[in-house]
Design a protein around this motif. Sequence first.
Motif, PDB file in Angstrom:
ATOM      1  N   ALA A   1      62.178  25.298  11.506  1.00 17.50           N
ATOM      2  CA  ALA A   1      60.919  25.880  11.040  1.00 17.50           C
ATOM      3  C   ALA A   1      59.763  25.183  11.743  1.00 17.50           C
ATOM      4  O   ALA A   1      59.738  23.950  11.829  1.00 17.50           O
ATOM      5  N   ILE A   2      58.839  25.959  12.243  1.00 20.21           N
ATOM      6  CA  ILE A   2      57.639  25.425  12.891  1.00 20.21           C
ATOM      7  C   ILE A   2      56.442  25.856  12.064  1.00 20.21           C
ATOM      8  O   ILE A   2      56.240  27.055  11.836  1.00 20.21           O
ATOM      9  N   THR A   3      55.662  24.898  11.589  1.00 20.34           N
ATOM     10  CA  THR A   3      54.495  25.211  10.764  1.00 20.34           C
ATOM     11  C   THR A   3      53.210  25.045  11.579  1.00 20.34           C
ATOM     12  O   THR A   3      53.252  24.773  12.780  1.00 20.34           O
ATOM     13  N   GLY A   4      52.084  25.167  10.909  1.00 23.24           N
ATOM     14  CA  GLY A   4      50.805  25.158  11.594  1.00 23.24           C
ATOM     15  C   GLY A   4      50.214  23.798  11.873  1.00 23.24           C
ATOM     16  O   GLY A   4      49.061  23.714  12.298  1.00 23.24           O
ATOM     17  N   ALA A   5      50.967  22.720  11.671  1.00 24.08           N
ATOM     18  CA  ALA A   5      50.458  21.394  12.016  1.00 24.08           C
ATOM     19  C   ALA A   5      50.352  21.262  13.529  1.00 24.08           C
ATOM     20  O   ALA A   5      51.074  21.918  14.289  1.00 24.08           O
ATOM     21  N   SER A   6      49.472  20.381  13.976  1.00 24.72           N
ATOM     22  CA  SER A   6      49.400  20.095  15.408  1.00 24.72           C
ATOM     23  C   SER A   6      50.708  19.438  15.850  1.00 24.72           C
ATOM     24  O   SER A   6      51.346  18.712  15.091  1.00 24.72           O
ATOM     25  N   GLY A   7      51.087  19.692  17.090  1.00 23.92           N
ATOM     26  CA  GLY A   7      52.334  19.128  17.590  1.00 23.92           C
ATOM     27  C   GLY A   7      53.412  20.176  17.754  1.00 23.92           C
ATOM     28  O   GLY A   7      54.601  19.880  17.650  1.00 23.92           O
ATOM     29  N   THR A   8      53.003  21.411  18.036  1.00 23.79           N
ATOM     30  CA  THR A   8      53.960  22.501  18.214  1.00 23.79           C
ATOM     31  C   THR A   8      55.035  22.163  19.244  1.00 23.79           C
ATOM     32  O   THR A   8      56.189  22.568  19.115  1.00 23.79           O
ATOM     33  N   ILE A   9      54.669  21.393  20.260  1.00 29.65           N
ATOM     34  CA  ILE A   9      55.600  21.072  21.331  1.00 29.65           C
ATOM     35  C   ILE A   9      56.841  20.346  20.826  1.00 29.65           C
ATOM     36  O   ILE A   9      57.928  20.482  21.404  1.00 29.65           O
ATOM     37  N   TYR A  10      56.726  19.608  19.725  1.00 29.13           N
ATOM     38  CA  TYR A  10      57.909  18.935  19.169  1.00 29.13           C
ATOM     39  C   TYR A  10      58.949  19.962  18.711  1.00 29.13           C
ATOM     40  O   TYR A  10      60.146  19.780  18.912  1.00 29.13           O
ATOM     41  N   GLY A  11      58.489  21.021  18.100  1.00 26.90           N
ATOM     42  CA  GLY A  11      59.399  22.075  17.682  1.00 26.90           C
ATOM     43  C   GLY A  11      59.979  22.818  18.865  1.00 26.90           C
ATOM     44  O   GLY A  11      61.167  23.147  18.894  1.00 26.90           O
ATOM     45  N   LEU A  12      59.150  23.080  19.867  1.00 32.23           N
ATOM     46  CA  LEU A  12      59.612  23.812  21.039  1.00 32.23           C
ATOM     47  C   LEU A  12      60.663  23.015  21.807  1.00 32.23           C
ATOM     48  O   LEU A  12      61.672  23.568  22.258  1.00 32.23           O
ATOM     49  N   ARG A  13      60.440  21.712  21.955  1.00 33.10           N
ATOM     50  CA  ARG A  13      61.411  20.889  22.684  1.00 33.10           C
ATOM     51  C   ARG A  13      62.739  20.817  21.946  1.00 33.10           C
ATOM     52  O   ARG A  13      63.803  20.812  22.559  1.00 33.10           O
ATOM     53  N   LEU A  14      62.681  20.767  20.612  1.00 33.98           N
ATOM     54  CA  LEU A  14      63.932  20.779  19.847  1.00 33.98           C
ATOM     55  C   LEU A  14      64.659  22.105  20.055  1.00 33.98           C
ATOM     56  O   LEU A  14      65.887  22.131  20.245  1.00 33.98           O
ATOM     57  N   LEU A  15      63.919  23.209  20.025  1.00 31.40           N
ATOM     58  CA  LEU A  15      64.533  24.521  20.255  1.00 31.40           C
ATOM     59  C   LEU A  15      65.211  24.572  21.621  1.00 31.40           C
ATOM     60  O   LEU A  15      66.319  25.106  21.766  1.00 31.40           O
ATOM     61  N   GLU A  16      64.565  24.016  22.632  1.00 34.76           N
ATOM     62  CA  GLU A  16      65.141  24.006  23.974  1.00 34.76           C
ATOM     63  C   GLU A  16      66.435  23.198  24.009  1.00 34.76           C
ATOM     64  O   GLU A  16      67.414  23.598  24.648  1.00 34.76           O
ATOM     65  N   ALA A  17      66.428  22.062  23.323  1.00 35.21           N
ATOM     66  CA  ALA A  17      67.623  21.224  23.285  1.00 35.21           C
ATOM     67  C   ALA A  17      68.768  21.935  22.571  1.00 35.21           C
ATOM     68  O   ALA A  17      69.921  21.890  23.022  1.00 35.21           O
ATOM     69  N   LEU A  18      68.462  22.588  21.470  1.00 38.45           N
ATOM     70  CA  LEU A  18      69.495  23.314  20.719  1.00 38.45           C
ATOM     71  C   LEU A  18      70.008  24.512  21.516  1.00 38.45           C
ATOM     72  O   LEU A  18      71.207  24.822  21.495  1.00 38.45           O
ATOM     73  N   ALA A  19      69.104  25.189  22.220  1.00 37.70           N
ATOM     74  CA  ALA A  19      69.510  26.351  23.020  1.00 37.70           C
ATOM     75  C   ALA A  19      70.454  25.952  24.149  1.00 37.70           C
ATOM     76  O   ALA A  19      71.283  26.752  24.584  1.00 37.70           O
ATOM     77  N   ALA A  20      70.328  24.709  24.622  1.00 40.84           N
ATOM     78  CA  ALA A  20      71.179  24.227  25.711  1.00 40.84           C
ATOM     79  C   ALA A  20      72.550  23.773  25.224  1.00 40.84           C
ATOM     80  O   ALA A  20      73.431  23.479  26.034  1.00 40.84           O
ATOM     81  N   ASP A  21      72.735  23.714  23.909  1.00 42.45           N
ATOM     82  CA  ASP A  21      74.003  23.262  23.325  1.00 42.45           C
ATOM     83  C   ASP A  21      74.815  24.479  22.892  1.00 42.45           C
ATOM     84  O   ASP A  21      74.454  25.151  21.919  1.00 42.45           O
ATOM     85  N   PRO A  22      75.911  24.792  23.581  1.00 41.49           N
ATOM     86  CA  PRO A  22      76.681  25.992  23.241  1.00 41.49           C
ATOM     87  C   PRO A  22      77.347  25.937  21.874  1.00 41.49           C
ATOM     88  O   PRO A  22      77.819  26.964  21.372  1.00 41.49           O
ATOM     89  N   SER A  23      77.370  24.750  21.262  1.00 43.25           N
ATOM     90  CA  SER A  23      78.011  24.627  19.953  1.00 43.25           C
ATOM     91  C   SER A  23      77.048  24.910  18.807  1.00 43.25           C
ATOM     92  O   SER A  23      77.431  24.810  17.638  1.00 43.25           O
ATOM     93  N   VAL A  24      75.789  25.249  19.125  1.00 43.93           N
ATOM     94  CA  VAL A  24      74.751  25.426  18.101  1.00 43.93           C
ATOM     95  C   VAL A  24      74.257  26.868  18.063  1.00 43.93           C
ATOM     96  O   VAL A  24      74.011  27.481  19.102  1.00 43.93           O
ATOM     97  N   GLU A  25      74.096  27.378  16.857  1.00 44.86           N
ATOM     98  CA  GLU A  25      73.449  28.673  16.614  1.00 44.86           C
ATOM     99  C   GLU A  25      72.149  28.376  15.879  1.00 44.86           C
ATOM    100  O   GLU A  25      72.156  27.840  14.775  1.00 44.86           O
ATOM    101  N   THR A  26      71.022  28.710  16.502  1.00 46.36           N
ATOM    102  CA  THR A  26      69.715  28.350  15.959  1.00 46.36           C
ATOM    103  C   THR A  26      69.083  29.509  15.208  1.00 46.36           C
ATOM    104  O   THR A  26      69.046  30.639  15.695  1.00 46.36           O
ATOM    105  N   HIS A  27      68.563  29.198  14.011  1.00 44.07           N
ATOM    106  CA  HIS A  27      67.849  30.165  13.184  1.00 44.07           C
ATOM    107  C   HIS A  27      66.398  29.691  13.082  1.00 44.07           C
ATOM    108  O   HIS A  27      66.133  28.584  12.601  1.00 44.07           O
ATOM    109  N   LEU A  28      65.466  30.512  13.519  1.00 41.19           N
ATOM    110  CA  LEU A  28      64.064  30.113  13.665  1.00 41.19           C
ATOM    111  C   LEU A  28      63.143  30.893  12.747  1.00 41.19           C
ATOM    112  O   LEU A  28      63.268  32.110  12.609  1.00 41.19           O
ATOM    113  N   VAL A  29      62.196  30.153  12.156  1.00 45.67           N
ATOM    114  CA  VAL A  29      61.105  30.799  11.420  1.00 45.67           C
ATOM    115  C   VAL A  29      59.818  30.050  11.749  1.00 45.67           C
ATOM    116  O   VAL A  29      59.784  28.822  11.747  1.00 45.67           O
ATOM    117  N   MET A  30      58.771  30.801  12.077  1.00 47.42           N
ATOM    118  CA  MET A  30      57.465  30.228  12.409  1.00 47.42           C
ATOM    119  C   MET A  30      56.424  30.748  11.427  1.00 47.42           C
ATOM    120  O   MET A  30      56.402  31.934  11.100  1.00 47.42           O
TER     121      MET A  30
END
Length: 203
Positions: free
Chosen positions: A8-37
């Motif tokens: 989950a990504i909320t409206g606090a400053s620091g969006t890039i922290y959420g985006l970088r985590l999403l990128e890391a999870l997307a690169a892991d074939p063992s992970v299925e990511t569920h996103l809500v913004m």
Amino acid sequence: MTKKIVVAITGASGTIYGLRLLEALAADPSVETHLVMSPWAKENLAVEATDYTEKTVRALAEVVYDDRDLGASIASGSFQHDGMVIVPASMKTVAAIATGLADNLIARAADVTLKERRPLLVVPRESPFNQIHLENMLKLARMGVEIIPPIPAFYNQPQTIDDLIDHNTMKLLDHLHLSNDYSRRWQGLAAAKQAARQEAFHA
């Protein structure tokens, strides 16, 4: 075995922290990511992360939900997942979770994560913290929530902002029990001194 992770990504400053985590999870074939913004997360995306669009962010997850959809699968405790991360977490969201105010999908998904005793990681992005913030985070910590503020480490000789972000991403992945080498780890004082000497030599 595939792991399901809710991000989950909320409206606090620091969006890039959420985006970088999403990128890391997307690169892991063992992970299925569920996103809500949240709506304000989308606003911050345009202000803080100009290299990303909402479309490119959505493409990093297997499943994307509308924050207003309280009928979504992740709003139910019967939806089994392996952990939820709120990154960055606004103080509004922290307060909503601490008081059980499940008035949007992020707060509701966190609420059911707590009641089902699944891992919940919160990355609060605020400074300074006032007493309300601290009391809400303490309340969550006593429930077993892992509070992981994006406080940078410097023993790994960061050279760029990306290095600082990657170090926090490594911590989140560690707490999700996902193996990674996203950042340099502490190898002891002797190794740290040697690395510092090498950095100084090449400077």
